[in-house]
Scaffold this motif. Structure first.
Motif, PDB file in Angstrom:
ATOM      1  N   GLU A 164     -10.377 -13.700  50.382  1.00 35.86           N
ATOM      2  CA  GLU A 164      -9.392 -12.638  50.593  1.00 35.86           C
ATOM      3  C   GLU A 164      -8.159 -12.862  49.706  1.00 35.86           C
ATOM      4  OE1 GLU A 164      -6.439 -11.205  54.136  1.00 35.86           O
ATOM      5  OE2 GLU A 164      -8.458 -11.852  54.725  1.00 35.86           O
ATOM      6  N   GLU A 165      -7.712 -14.112  49.597  1.00 38.30           N
ATOM      7  CA  GLU A 165      -6.561 -14.419  48.742  1.00 38.30           C
ATOM      8  C   GLU A 165      -6.881 -14.152  47.274  1.00 38.30           C
ATOM      9  OE1 GLU A 165      -4.115 -17.915  51.094  1.00 38.30           O
ATOM     10  OE2 GLU A 165      -5.889 -18.483  49.931  1.00 38.30           O
ATOM     11  N   LYS A 166      -8.091 -14.499  46.849  1.00 42.09           N
ATOM     12  CA  LYS A 166      -8.491 -14.237  45.463  1.00 42.09           C
ATOM     13  C   LYS A 166      -8.418 -12.751  45.149  1.00 42.09           C
ATOM     14  CE  LYS A 166     -11.777 -18.054  45.275  1.00 42.09           C
ATOM     15  NZ  LYS A 166     -13.199 -18.417  45.210  1.00 42.09           N
ATOM     16  N   GLU A 167      -8.937 -11.928  46.051  1.00 39.85           N
ATOM     17  CA  GLU A 167      -8.921 -10.479  45.843  1.00 39.85           C
ATOM     18  C   GLU A 167      -7.505  -9.935  45.860  1.00 39.85           C
ATOM     19  OE1 GLU A 167     -11.524  -8.939  48.862  1.00 39.85           O
ATOM     20  OE2 GLU A 167     -13.295  -9.878  47.960  1.00 39.85           O
ATOM     21  N   THR A 168      -6.690 -10.421  46.794  1.00 38.23           N
ATOM     22  CA  THR A 168      -5.302  -9.964  46.894  1.00 38.23           C
ATOM     23  C   THR A 168      -4.519 -10.321  45.637  1.00 38.23           C
ATOM     24  OG1 THR A 168      -5.354 -10.235  49.296  1.00 38.23           O
ATOM     25  CG2 THR A 168      -3.181 -10.129  48.265  1.00 38.23           C
ATOM     26  N   VAL A 169      -4.662 -11.568  45.189  1.00 41.03           N
ATOM     27  CA  VAL A 169      -3.943 -12.011  43.992  1.00 41.03           C
ATOM     28  C   VAL A 169      -4.445 -11.267  42.762  1.00 41.03           C
ATOM     29  CG1 VAL A 169      -3.503 -13.986  42.480  1.00 41.03           C
ATOM     30  CG2 VAL A 169      -3.363 -14.267  44.955  1.00 41.03           C
ATOM     31  N   SER A 170      -5.755 -11.047  42.665  1.00 43.56           N
ATOM     32  CA  SER A 170      -6.317 -10.319  41.531  1.00 43.56           C
ATOM     33  C   SER A 170      -5.757  -8.897  41.453  1.00 43.56           C
ATOM     34  CB  SER A 170      -7.841 -10.287  41.628  1.00 43.56           C
ATOM     35  OG  SER A 170      -8.397  -9.615  40.528  1.00 43.56           O
ATOM     36  N   ILE A 171      -5.728  -8.208  42.567  1.00 39.82           N
ATOM     37  CA  ILE A 171      -5.186  -6.839  42.591  1.00 39.82           C
ATOM     38  C   ILE A 171      -3.702  -6.856  42.255  1.00 39.82           C
ATOM     39  CG2 ILE A 171      -4.646  -4.896  44.127  1.00 39.82           C
ATOM     40  CD1 ILE A 171      -7.371  -5.524  45.521  1.00 39.82           C
ATOM     41  N   HIS A 172      -2.982  -7.829  42.814  1.00 43.95           N
ATOM     42  CA  HIS A 172      -1.546  -7.932  42.534  1.00 43.95           C
ATOM     43  C   HIS A 172      -1.292  -8.166  41.044  1.00 43.95           C
ATOM     44  CE1 HIS A 172       2.659  -8.971  42.828  1.00 43.95           C
ATOM     45  NE2 HIS A 172       2.410 -10.169  42.330  1.00 43.95           N
ATOM     46  N   MET A 173      -2.058  -9.059  40.435  1.00 39.60           N
ATOM     47  CA  MET A 173      -1.872  -9.343  39.006  1.00 39.60           C
ATOM     48  C   MET A 173      -2.234  -8.127  38.151  1.00 39.60           C
ATOM     49  SD  MET A 173      -0.578 -12.256  38.788  1.00 39.60           S
ATOM     50  CE  MET A 173      -0.425 -13.846  39.522  1.00 39.60           C
ATOM     51  N   GLN A 174      -3.289  -7.424  38.506  1.00 41.82           N
ATOM     52  CA  GLN A 174      -3.662  -6.214  37.764  1.00 41.82           C
ATOM     53  C   GLN A 174      -2.545  -5.173  37.834  1.00 41.82           C
ATOM     54  OE1 GLN A 174      -7.513  -4.676  38.944  1.00 41.82           O
ATOM     55  NE2 GLN A 174      -8.342  -6.749  39.072  1.00 41.82           N
ATOM     56  N   ASN A 175      -1.974  -5.003  39.018  1.00 42.99           N
ATOM     57  CA  ASN A 175      -0.897  -4.026  39.180  1.00 42.99           C
ATOM     58  C   ASN A 175       0.389  -4.474  38.500  1.00 42.99           C
ATOM     59  OD1 ASN A 175      -2.569  -2.380  40.706  1.00 42.99           O
ATOM     60  ND2 ASN A 175      -1.870  -3.223  42.646  1.00 42.99           N
ATOM     61  N   THR A 176       0.674  -5.754  38.546  1.00 41.53           N
ATOM     62  CA  THR A 176       1.919  -6.271  37.980  1.00 41.53           C
ATOM     63  C   THR A 176       1.885  -6.282  36.457  1.00 41.53           C
ATOM     64  OG1 THR A 176       2.279  -7.674  39.912  1.00 41.53           O
ATOM     65  CG2 THR A 176       3.455  -8.277  37.919  1.00 41.53           C
ATOM     66  N   PHE A 177       0.774  -6.716  35.881  1.00 40.47           N
ATOM     67  CA  PHE A 177       0.707  -6.885  34.428  1.00 40.47           C
ATOM     68  C   PHE A 177       0.110  -5.689  33.701  1.00 40.47           C
ATOM     69  CE2 PHE A 177       1.355 -11.196  35.824  1.00 40.47           C
ATOM     70  CZ  PHE A 177       2.238 -11.677  34.879  1.00 40.47           C
ATOM     71  N   ALA A 178      -0.620  -4.827  34.383  1.00 33.75           N
ATOM     72  CA  ALA A 178      -1.211  -3.612  33.810  1.00 33.75           C
ATOM     73  C   ALA A 178      -1.940  -3.904  32.498  1.00 33.75           C
ATOM     74  CB  ALA A 178      -0.160  -2.529  33.653  1.00 33.75           C
ATOM     75  N   SER A 179      -1.424  -3.446  31.381  1.00 31.16           N
ATOM     76  CA  SER A 179      -2.116  -3.628  30.101  1.00 31.16           C
ATOM     77  C   SER A 179      -2.037  -5.071  29.590  1.00 31.16           C
ATOM     78  CB  SER A 179      -1.533  -2.682  29.046  1.00 31.16           C
ATOM     79  OG  SER A 179      -0.189  -3.013  28.795  1.00 31.16           O
ATOM     80  N   ARG A 180      -1.213  -5.884  30.204  1.00 34.05           N
ATOM     81  CA  ARG A 180      -1.101  -7.293  29.811  1.00 34.05           C
ATOM     82  C   ARG A 180      -1.983  -8.185  30.668  1.00 34.05           C
ATOM     83  NH1 ARG A 180       4.402  -8.822  30.949  1.00 34.05           N
ATOM     84  NH2 ARG A 180       4.264  -7.252  32.544  1.00 34.05           N
ATOM     85  N   TYR A 181      -2.897  -7.591  31.398  1.00 28.87           N
ATOM     86  CA  TYR A 181      -3.836  -8.317  32.275  1.00 28.87           C
ATOM     87  C   TYR A 181      -5.213  -8.305  31.638  1.00 28.87           C
ATOM     88  CZ  TYR A 181      -7.000  -9.132  36.201  1.00 28.87           C
ATOM     89  OH  TYR A 181      -7.997  -9.604  37.006  1.00 28.87           O
ATOM     90  N   GLN A 182      -5.856  -9.463  31.618  1.00 31.32           N
ATOM     91  CA  GLN A 182      -7.221  -9.565  31.077  1.00 31.32           C
ATOM     92  C   GLN A 182      -8.087 -10.331  32.069  1.00 31.32           C
ATOM     93  OE1 GLN A 182      -7.046 -11.551  27.295  1.00 31.32           O
ATOM     94  NE2 GLN A 182      -5.462 -10.183  26.505  1.00 31.32           N
ATOM     95  N   LYS A 183      -9.322  -9.924  32.188  1.00 30.75           N
ATOM     96  CA  LYS A 183     -10.282 -10.634  33.028  1.00 30.75           C
ATOM     97  C   LYS A 183     -11.377 -11.167  32.120  1.00 30.75           C
ATOM     98  CE  LYS A 183     -12.566 -10.438  37.412  1.00 30.75           C
ATOM     99  NZ  LYS A 183     -12.604  -9.749  38.693  1.00 30.75           N
ATOM    100  N   ARG A 184     -11.562 -12.479  32.161  1.00 31.53           N
ATOM    101  CA  ARG A 184     -12.572 -13.117  31.303  1.00 31.53           C
ATOM    102  C   ARG A 184     -13.502 -13.970  32.147  1.00 31.53           C
ATOM    103  NH1 ARG A 184      -8.707 -15.607  26.602  1.00 31.53           N
ATOM    104  NH2 ARG A 184      -7.752 -13.665  25.952  1.00 31.53           N
ATOM    105  N   GLU A 185     -14.706 -14.116  31.650  1.00 28.09           N
ATOM    106  CA  GLU A 185     -15.682 -14.953  32.346  1.00 28.09           C
ATOM    107  C   GLU A 185     -15.451 -16.433  32.072  1.00 28.09           C
ATOM    108  OE1 GLU A 185     -17.845 -13.900  34.638  1.00 28.09           O
ATOM    109  OE2 GLU A 185     -16.890 -11.963  34.348  1.00 28.09           O
ATOM    110  N   ALA A 186     -15.047 -16.761  30.829  1.00 25.85           N
ATOM    111  CA  ALA A 186     -14.878 -18.172  30.472  1.00 25.85           C
ATOM    112  C   ALA A 186     -13.423 -18.559  30.416  1.00 25.85           C
ATOM    113  CB  ALA A 186     -15.517 -18.438  29.134  1.00 25.85           C
TER     114      ALA A 186
END
Length: 186
Positions: A164-186
């Protein structure tokens, strides 16, 4: 307590040496000495092809191909350095840094709000604002936030978080950083 001061998440965080190494390499690839590695490799490739193209002409004009072969070997060494040696040097630098700084391996409590983060450990208290940070990269193991003045590299280890914390933090970071947010596998 205002809307912006209300905690989005409060997590206990302890970064391992391996996580720090991976985060440091990510930081170096985005902001440090590995930033223009692709450009340097492309220049080496172009020079290599150029030397190969002029080799027949050079050979017909001169009795030896010693200088072009030396040039090709130097370019191959540069590519090997950029692809393998430099990356290993950065990883070893991160490991030395982690082992020499006891504050990097201690457990800390990180409070994330809409506008800022606060890191509290046994020895220090650091506060930073998201507006100071330039980039957030989410990997399978952690969140790497870079660019702050007081805390240029913030690592949030996912191994210390619940799902739950991972999902919450992920959504928060996506909203906070917008175009400066990247999701990578490695």
């Amino acid at each position: 307590m205002s809307y912006y001061d209300k905690p989005v998440a409060v997590i206990r965080n302890k970064v391992s040496c391996e996580e720090f190494e991976k985060a440091w390499v990510i930081w170096e690839k985005n902001s440090g000495s590995l930033r223009s590695r692709r450009i340097r490799l492309a220049v080496c490739g172009c020079l290599f092809l150029f030397i190969l193209m002029i080799l027949p002409s050079y050979r017909s004009s001169y009795s030896t191909v010693f200088l072009p072969v030396i040039g090709l070997l130097l370019l191959l060494l540069a590519v090997i350095y950029l692809l393998f040696i430099k990356l290993r040097m950065v990883s070893e630098e991160a490991e030395r840094m982690y082992l020499s700084n006891s504050l990097l391996g201690i457990e800390e409590q990180i409070t994330l709000t809409k506008e800022q983060f606060q890191i509290v450990s046994e020895y220090e208290k650091i506060q930073g604002y998201w507006s100071e940070m330039s980039l957030c990269i989410e990997t399978g193991e952690c969140f790497v936030v870079t660019g702050g003045r007081e805390h240029p590299l913030l690592i949030l280890s996912k191994s210390c978080m619940t799902q739950e914390e991972k999902e919450t933090v992920s959504i928060h970071m996506q909203n906070t950083f917008a175009s400066r947010y990247q999701k990578r596998e490695a």
